[in-house]
Design an enzyme around this catalytic site. Structure first.
Site, PDB file in Angstrom:
ATOM      1  N   SER A 103      -4.415  -6.576  -1.192  1.00  0.00           N
ATOM      2  CA  SER A 103      -2.994  -6.241  -1.183  1.00  0.00           C
ATOM      3  C   SER A 103      -2.292  -6.658  -2.468  1.00  0.00           C
ATOM      4  O   SER A 103      -2.341  -7.825  -2.859  1.00  0.00           O
ATOM      5  CB  SER A 103      -2.333  -6.944   0.021  1.00  0.00           C
ATOM      6  OG  SER A 103      -0.948  -7.073  -0.172  1.00  0.00           O
ATOM      7  N   TRP A 105       0.814  -6.901  -2.670  1.00  0.00           N
ATOM      8  CA  TRP A 105       1.856  -7.834  -2.215  1.00  0.00           C
ATOM      9  C   TRP A 105       1.339  -9.265  -2.305  1.00  0.00           C
ATOM     10  O   TRP A 105       2.019 -10.160  -2.811  1.00  0.00           O
ATOM     11  CB  TRP A 105       2.250  -7.512  -0.766  1.00  0.00           C
ATOM     12  CG  TRP A 105       3.489  -8.206  -0.272  1.00  0.00           C
ATOM     13  CD1 TRP A 105       4.723  -7.648  -0.099  1.00  0.00           C
ATOM     14  CD2 TRP A 105       3.623  -9.585   0.124  1.00  0.00           C
ATOM     15  NE1 TRP A 105       5.606  -8.589   0.374  1.00  0.00           N
ATOM     16  CE2 TRP A 105       4.966  -9.788   0.512  1.00  0.00           C
ATOM     17  CE3 TRP A 105       2.745 -10.662   0.175  1.00  0.00           C
ATOM     18  CZ2 TRP A 105       5.438 -11.016   0.965  1.00  0.00           C
ATOM     19  CZ3 TRP A 105       3.214 -11.893   0.604  1.00  0.00           C
ATOM     20  CH2 TRP A 105       4.548 -12.058   0.994  1.00  0.00           C
ATOM     21  N   CYS A 221       8.386  -3.177  -2.502  1.00  0.00           N
ATOM     22  CA  CYS A 221       7.517  -3.192  -1.323  1.00  0.00           C
ATOM     23  C   CYS A 221       7.882  -2.014  -0.435  1.00  0.00           C
ATOM     24  O   CYS A 221       9.059  -1.658  -0.304  1.00  0.00           O
ATOM     25  CB  CYS A 221       7.698  -4.504  -0.563  1.00  0.00           C
ATOM     26  SG  CYS A 221       6.815  -4.554   1.016  1.00  0.00           S
ATOM     27  N   ASN A 381      -1.273   1.190   7.465  1.00  0.00           N
ATOM     28  CA  ASN A 381      -0.882  -0.207   7.343  1.00  0.00           C
ATOM     29  C   ASN A 381      -0.288  -0.706   8.650  1.00  0.00           C
ATOM     30  O   ASN A 381       0.847  -0.361   8.996  1.00  0.00           O
ATOM     31  CB  ASN A 381       0.130  -0.338   6.198  1.00  0.00           C
ATOM     32  CG  ASN A 381       0.677  -1.748   6.047  1.00  0.00           C
ATOM     33  OD1 ASN A 381       0.159  -2.700   6.629  1.00  0.00           O
ATOM     34  ND2 ASN A 381       1.718  -1.890   5.252  1.00  0.00           N
ATOM     35  N   PRO A 384       2.575  -6.484   8.927  1.00  0.00           N
ATOM     36  CA  PRO A 384       3.296  -7.642   9.466  1.00  0.00           C
ATOM     37  C   PRO A 384       4.807  -7.539   9.270  1.00  0.00           C
ATOM     38  O   PRO A 384       5.558  -8.353   9.803  1.00  0.00           O
ATOM     39  CB  PRO A 384       2.731  -8.827   8.664  1.00  0.00           C
ATOM     40  CG  PRO A 384       1.433  -8.348   8.132  1.00  0.00           C
ATOM     41  CD  PRO A 384       1.623  -6.890   7.882  1.00  0.00           C
ATOM     42  N   SER A 385       5.254  -6.538   8.493  1.00  0.00           N
ATOM     43  CA  SER A 385       6.695  -6.320   8.354  1.00  0.00           C
ATOM     44  C   SER A 385       7.292  -5.720   9.612  1.00  0.00           C
ATOM     45  O   SER A 385       8.512  -5.725   9.783  1.00  0.00           O
ATOM     46  CB  SER A 385       6.976  -5.394   7.157  1.00  0.00           C
ATOM     47  OG  SER A 385       6.622  -6.001   5.943  1.00  0.00           O
TER      48      SER A 385
END
Length: 536
Positions: A103, A105, A221, A381, A384-385
């Protein structure tokens, strides 16, 4: 490990070269056989070529049977990846259809020299390639340690039957090396910069590159606001840059995942030039939010006008120069993006970044894409957001209210649904059941070949360290470590409980014996405290 030779084949080759069983320098040919088999790949480019073949075979299997989807967890260190794959192997007895996700991120947040930074392409270009190399070093070391254990077992085998049984395990050994899906963000610059970076990632071992259609210098993001997309021609050029990098390096089966952020991106930086009706530029421009040109609203100096449907209109423009799209146009733009990326950009798979985890929403878009590209596949995806508990409980509540199964007042409509009071309710249990089968459902109903969680090891590390710290610095002291960590390692058979062995101490002892024989100063003697774990 493609075309790996067997124990017998390697030994036979060496016996031809060294009939007395040793090299001129006194090295035992059995030791050479072990080292050759421990070395699962000569270069990381070999890994990229081999893993691309693995991934293509998995994609073909999925096309034939959509229950055969693949999975990964995002890992921000080689050790995380190594322990994940070891766990999968203990659980399933194989690593098949398990990948590693890398990732951007987490690279930005945890792996760059400027500190913990947001997912805005603020990490060094080289950081992703460095992490790919690190992951494959860790996975290959897992091979070395495991193979060393097998050769120790071979040396202690008491008869031919026992030796043959161990040799069979050696010959059938399955590598811990698996495909990596590597996040290249928006390419870190223009198409040439994307090509150069893609080459670095491939040479580090990546068989699959994921690239997104945001503006590189304004990248956000996918789960934040302020996202700006590029015209489709611009993105297609970056897809081609990645393909050329794969081809140049001989990774003919390299996989490209084209990610579109259009569902949540309401802005563009450019108004592309259309050459004729129906081309990529005109299909992109048609979604711009425009104002009619009238006597009351004329075109002023410095403003832009374009022809649409036979009339001049003014695209709306923000103070920063960006152009907004029409509200509610995201879904249609996503479908058009996906079709263009597959048919004109040569992408192999798609990534649609969504606002919530909703199987029906994804399936609806994929079905439209599949009207043009029947075998379109997605990487999805499981972010977790998302507040997964709240989202799934809301979906169940809405569905049951519409069906008349419950009244609107039976369950709250809002964040209150998160309360543990609802965990054991019929609605809470149904939401959990849907969570359990979410990946199966989205793979069989919405064309998702690969399910991943981008940031699980970020959150797991935070939670696990908090859990240990609360106990250790609180009342439990050593009990906290033993109860929450070591005891569970032992009982689950997690090899890292023997931490010296895990990082290659026994491997080092073996090599010392190879070159020094009885003179070897070994770490694994009777006074090694790791012996306390030998019987677990």
């Amino acid at each position: 490990m493609a075309n790996r030779k067997t124990y017998a084949e390697l030994r036979a080759e060496l016996e031809k070269r060294y009939p007395n069983g040793q090299t001129v320098g006194g090295v035992n040919i059995d030791d050479i056989v072990q080292l050759k088999l421990q070395n699962s790949y000569d270069t990381h480019l070999d890994i990229a070529r081999d893993m691309a073949t693995v991934m293509r075979a998995d994609m073909a299997a999925y096309d034939a049977d959509p229950t055969l989807s693949t999975q990964s967890l995002g890992c921000w260190s080689g050790f995380h990846a190594q322990q994940m794959i070891k766990s999968v192997k203990r659980l399933r007895g194989t690593t098949k259809r398990a990948y590693v996700y890398l990732s951007g991120w987490m690279v930005a947040g945890l792996r760059n020299t400027w500190g913990h930074l947001p997912d805005q392409s603020m990490h060094e270009k080289t950081a992703v390639a460095d992490l790919i190399r690190e992951i494959y070093v860790s996975l290959r070391q897992a091979d070395e340690v495991a193979m060393n254990d097998l050769f120790k077992e071979l040396k202690s085998a008491g008869n031919d039957e026992a030796r043959n049984a161990v040799i069979e395990k050696i010959d059938n050994f399955e590598s811990h090396v698996v495909p990596i899906i590597a996040d290249i963000d928006a390419g870190f610059g223009n198409e040439h910069a994307t090509y150069l970076l893609a080459k670095e990632l491939i040479q580090a071992g990546a068989c699959c590159l994921q690239i997104e259609n945001q503006v590189s210098d304004a990248k956000q993001c996918g789960h934040q606001d302020g996202k700006v997309t590029v015209p489709r021609e611009d993105f297609i050029e970056k897809l081609r840059a990645c393909r050329l990098a794969f081809e140049e390096l001989g990774v003919d089966d390299g996989v490209i995942v084209a990610r579109t952020d259009s569902l949540g991106a309401g802005l563009t930086q450019k108004v592309p030039v259309s050459q004729q009706a129906g081309d990529l530029a005109s299909e992109y421009i048609k979604w711009l939010d425009t104002d009619a040109i009238t006597d009351e609203n004329p075109v002023r100096d410095g403003e832009l006008a374009i022809m649409q449907n036979g009339e001049f209109v003014k695209p709306k423009r923000l103070p920063n120069g960006l152009f907004p799209f029409k509200k509610g146009s995201g879904r249609a733009r996503v479908v058009e993006d996906c079709i263009a990326n597959l048919t004109q950009g040569g992408a192999d798979m798609l990534w649609i970044e969504t606002d919530t985890p909703n199987v029906a929403e994804i399936a609806g878009m994929v079905n439209e894409v599949r009207e043009a590209v029947p075998n379109a596949k997605l990487v999805y995806n499981n972010s977790p957001s998302f507040n997964w508990t709240l989202n799934l409980r809301k979906q169940v509540r809405e569905e049951w209210v519409n069906e008349g199964k419950i009244a609107a007042g039976d369950y709250p409509d809002g964040n209150e649904l998160m309360k543990p009071d609802y965990d054991a309710t019929e609605l809470g249990q149904e939401a959990d059941a849907r969570l359990q089968r979410f990946q199966h459902d989205i793979s069989t109903q919405a064309g998702v070949f690969h399910n991943l969680i981008t940031l699980p090891t970020f959150h797991l590390t935070a939670k696990s360290v908090d859990e240990l710290s609360r106990g250790y610095f609180g009342d439990d002291k050593m009990l906290a470590y033993v109860k929450t960590v070591q005891r569970e390692e032992i009982r689950r058979g997690i090899s890292a409980v023997k931490h010296q062995h895990e990082v290659g101490s026994d491997l080092g002892d073996t090599f010392k014996e190879m070159v020094g024989g009885d003179r070897a100063l070994k770490a694994g003697g009777s006074k090694n405290t790791m012996n306390q774990f030998a019987a677990e």
